[in-house]
Design a protein around this motif. Structure first.
Motif, PDB file in Angstrom:
ATOM      1  N   GLN A 123       0.859   4.079  -3.016  1.00 15.91           N
ATOM      2  CA  GLN A 123       0.487   5.472  -2.791  1.00 15.91           C
ATOM      3  C   GLN A 123       1.579   6.413  -3.282  1.00 15.91           C
ATOM      4  O   GLN A 123       1.298   7.428  -3.936  1.00 15.91           O
ATOM      5  CB  GLN A 123       0.214   5.700  -1.304  1.00 15.91           C
ATOM      6  N   ARG A 124       2.832   6.084  -2.989  1.00 14.79           N
ATOM      7  CA  ARG A 124       3.944   6.951  -3.430  1.00 14.79           C
ATOM      8  C   ARG A 124       4.064   6.943  -4.949  1.00 14.79           C
ATOM      9  O   ARG A 124       4.307   7.983  -5.571  1.00 14.79           O
ATOM     10  CB  ARG A 124       5.255   6.486  -2.781  1.00 14.79           C
ATOM     11  N   ARG A 154       0.811  -1.211   0.000  1.00 21.75           N
ATOM     12  CA  ARG A 154       0.000   0.000   0.000  1.00 21.75           C
ATOM     13  C   ARG A 154       0.848   1.265   0.000  1.00 21.75           C
ATOM     14  O   ARG A 154       0.565   2.208  -0.747  1.00 21.75           O
ATOM     15  CB  ARG A 154      -0.932   0.003   1.214  1.00 21.75           C
ATOM     16  N   GLY A 155       1.890   1.302   0.807  1.00 19.71           N
ATOM     17  CA  GLY A 155       2.736   2.497   0.848  1.00 19.71           C
ATOM     18  C   GLY A 155       3.409   2.771  -0.476  1.00 19.71           C
ATOM     19  O   GLY A 155       3.443   3.918  -0.954  1.00 19.71           O
TER      20      GLY A 155
END
Length: 432
Positions: free
Chosen positions: A223-224, A219-220
């Motif tokens: 998102q980035r 997820r991180g």
């Protein structure tokens, strides 16, 4: 130590890496097949059916293609130009799958909101699924591009174009149903994805232990990566408004039959654009070198010759369209599509678009990407104002004039941006 099988793949993929000219030739041929197949699909539908049927197909394209292009988010370009970094191919693929899912919902919803016809909705749904499969293939093509195997992309496009055209035309000829014909296109896309793109993607992924043709759901990282791709997605939104808004306004104001006529003529007039873009890829590296070296003379000379050549060919195309447009359209499509005056307006718009695209390669070489965003914003505003003003009042002629004004603004803005970002000629270059 690499196993013999992987070593053989390494020799085939790296040792057999194509030259820049070979890669360009592969992409050019693949894009030519793809562009020709898309145009022939409209031509065959026009021959086998009527303008209303062509209009339904064009409406599905106008609703689905812009959303699909925005869903790409420039991820293929970001991945293929990356020389390392925190993201793996699986991250890109995962974000592309998320974007494809959102795009599918938006495409289907736009079709439902646009019409209450069951046939039109089914065509939109099937075409939307086809575009989503194409999104997955496009991401795998980014893996090919990162390994400098553009021949794999060319082969994929050369397989897909004729197969899609065959299934579309055979489906409509056998059943008279546009739904069956578009389902044939979906089947062709699935076959090429399953039996060529994915297997060849796996072969490329074997060369690096960190690569896999499977999504990585971090997820991180997603998102980035999405935040990094956001500017390119916004720019694509503006481009799609400029290109496809006139079609939607034509359908809303004039009906499906008028859209069928307009889409068929636009496809014919705009067909040289892919050729120009392929040629631009060939000269973009040299333009970037001249700009980095501050060699204004060679930069302007190369770009100027390219633009003048395109302008000369475009002017000839406009003259031919004005003089023989009705005969050409009657031969290529049917007598119902004989709108030579509209073809002349669209040929003029296509000429301006191609010249603007040539100058755009100069802007890319200057690395002034914010000018491109401004350019597309201005063009989108012109598209909105001209489409809603001219098309309801002047009909298809207004649509042709609107397209001309849209790409005239495109050319003016990119020319102004380029004039402010030309390289400065160094003394050594002047002496040479």
């Amino acid at each position: 130590m690499a196993t013999p099988h992987i070593a053989a793949d390494q020799d085939h993929l790296d040792g057999g890496r194509r030259s820049i000219l070979g890669n360009f030739r592969s992409v050019f041929i693949g894009r030519l097949f793809s562009s020709l197949s898309m145009w022939l699909a409209l031509m065959l539908l026009a021959k086998l059916s009527d303008p209303t049927t062509v209009g339904i197909y064009a409406l599905a394209q106008a609703l689905c293609i812009p959303i699909g292009e925005v869903a790409k988010m420039g991820l293929r370009e970001i991945h293929s130009s990356s020389t390392g970094g925190p993201y793996l191919f699986g991250n890109y693929l995962a974000l592309r799958l998320v974007a494809a899912g959102v795009a599918l919902v938006l495409m289907v919803a736009s079709g439902i909101l646009q019409t209450n016809s069951a046939v039109v909705i089914w065509v939109v749904v099937l075409y939307a699924l086809t575009r989503c499969m194409e999104l997955v293939s496009d991401m795998v093509h980014g893996l090919f591009q990162a390994h400098e195997r553009m021949d794999y992309i060319g082969r994929s496009l050369c397989l897909l174009g004729p197969l899609s055209l065959l299934f579309l035309s055979a489906g409509y000829w056998a059943t008279g149903s546009l739904v069956v014909a578009v389902f044939g296109q979906l089947l062709a896309q699935l076959l090429v994805l399953a039996f060529y793109d994915v297997p060849m993607g796996r072969r490329c992924a074997k060369l690096r232990s960190s690569e896999t043709v499977r999504p990585i759901w971090d997820r991180g990282a997603l998102q980035r990566l999405a935040l990094q791709a956001l500017p390119l997605a916004i720019a694509t939104v503006l481009v799609m408004i400029a290109v496809y808004l006139p079609r939607l306004v034509v359908e809303s104001a004039l009906g499906l039959s008028a859209l069928g006529l307009f889409a068929a003529l636009t496809a014919l007039a705009m067909s040289p654009n892919r050729v120009v873009n392929s040629m631009g890829i060939a000269v973009s590296v040299r333009l970037a070198h001249y700009h980095a070296a501050g060699d204004r003379t060679r930069f302007v000379g190369l770009l100027g010759r390219f633009a003048l050549g395109v302008a000369a060919c475009g002017t000839l195309a406009v003259a031919i369209a004005a003089a023989f447009g009705d005969a050409i359209l009657g031969l290529v499509y049917t007598a119902e599509f004989a709108q030579g005056g509209l073809l002349a307006w669209l040929a003029g718009a296509a000429t301006l678009r191609c010249i603007a695209d040539v100058l755009k390669f100069g802007m890319v070489a200057s690395r002034r990407f914010w000018w491109l965003a401004v350019q597309y914003g201005v063009v989108a505003l012109v598209a909105v104002s001209t489409s809603f003003t001219l098309i309801p009042r002047l009909g298809l002629t207004g649509a042709g004039i609107a397209m001309l004004l849209i790409f005239a603004s495109h050319l003016i803005v990119v020319a102004l941006g380029l004039s402010y970002n030309l390289p400065r000629t160094r003394q050594s270059d002047a002496v040479e």
